[in-house]
Design a protein around this motif. Structure first.
Motif, short mmCIF file in Angstrom:
data_model
loop_
_atom_site.label_atom_id
_atom_site.label_comp_id
_atom_site.label_asym_id
_atom_site.label_seq_id
_atom_site.Cartn_x
_atom_site.Cartn_y
_atom_site.Cartn_z
N ARG A 292 0.85 -1.18 0.00
CA ARG A 292 0.00 0.00 0.00
C ARG A 292 0.89 1.24 0.00
O ARG A 292 1.87 1.31 0.73
N GLU A 293 0.53 2.21 -0.84
CA GLU A 293 1.34 3.41 -0.95
C GLU A 293 0.47 4.66 -0.83
O GLU A 293 -0.71 4.66 -1.19
N LEU A 294 1.09 5.72 -0.32
CA LEU A 294 0.41 6.99 -0.20
C LEU A 294 0.25 7.64 -1.57
O LEU A 294 1.22 7.74 -2.32
N VAL A 295 -0.96 8.06 -1.88
CA VAL A 295 -1.22 8.75 -3.14
C VAL A 295 -1.25 10.26 -2.91
O VAL A 295 -0.59 11.02 -3.61
N ALA A 296 -2.03 10.69 -1.92
CA ALA A 296 -2.18 12.12 -1.65
C ALA A 296 -2.69 12.30 -0.23
O ALA A 296 -3.42 11.45 0.28
N SER A 297 -2.31 13.40 0.37
CA SER A 297 -2.79 13.71 1.72
C SER A 297 -3.11 15.19 1.83
O SER A 297 -2.59 16.02 1.07
N ILE A 298 -3.96 15.50 2.82
CA ILE A 298 -4.35 16.89 3.06
C ILE A 298 -4.50 17.07 4.56
O ILE A 298 -5.10 16.25 5.24
N THR A 299 -3.90 18.15 5.07
CA THR A 299 -3.94 18.39 6.51
C THR A 299 -5.10 19.31 6.87
O THR A 299 -5.79 19.85 6.00
N THR A 300 -5.24 19.51 8.19
CA THR A 300 -6.27 20.43 8.67
C THR A 300 -6.05 21.82 8.09
O THR A 300 -7.00 22.54 7.78
N GLY A 301 -4.78 22.18 7.94
CA GLY A 301 -4.44 23.48 7.38
C GLY A 301 -4.47 23.52 5.87
O GLY A 301 -4.03 24.49 5.27
N VAL A 302 -5.00 22.46 5.26
CA VAL A 302 -5.15 22.36 3.80
C VAL A 302 -3.80 22.32 3.08
O VAL A 302 -3.70 22.77 1.92
N ASN A 303 -2.80 21.82 3.75
CA ASN A 303 -1.54 21.54 3.06
C ASN A 303 -1.67 20.17 2.40
O ASN A 303 -2.15 19.22 3.00
N THR A 304 -1.22 20.10 1.16
CA THR A 304 -1.35 18.85 0.41
C THR A 304 0.00 18.26 0.05
O THR A 304 1.01 18.99 -0.05
#
Length: 115
Positions: free
Chosen positions: A45-57
């Protein structure tokens, strides 16, 4: 307990687009981050995309410029817009929510890209 439910997967031709959705059973604003992972047959399993509370991607190099992660706090939903899909994008896509040291996972949605 948090429930994450993915939707939007399916079969698409190379070059096409899909939008995945992940609906959470509670307010996503409280999570440190939310993300999309994927797992192809025989691969980790690999990370594709993430987004934080502060909307950093953040994006995997393989999807930069093609995929966009976004969220709608009012709907408790995270999205993954996938454009210019390639056969190598074929995988089960999982939604993830991280809260301090706890990870929550959805059951996944299948994305198949035909050549």
């Amino acid at each position: 307990q948090v429930q994450l439910v993915e939707s939007g997967g399916g079969l698409v031709q190379a070059g096409g687009s899909l939008r995945l959705s992940c609906s959470a059973s509670r307010m996503i604003f409280n999570f440190n981050s939310m993300a999309w992972y994927r797992q192809a047959p025989g691969k980790q399993r690999e990370l594709v995309a993430s987004i934080t509370t502060g909307v950093n991607t953040k994006y995997a190099d393989s999807v930069k410029g093609r995929f966009t992660i976004s969220k709608d706090n009012a709907k408790n939903t995270v999205y993954l817009q996938m454009n210019s899909l390639k056969p190598e994008d074929t995988a089960v896509y999982y939604c993830n929510a991280k809260e301090i040291s706890t990870n929550y996972w959805g059951r996944g949605t299948q994305v198949t890209v035909s050549s």
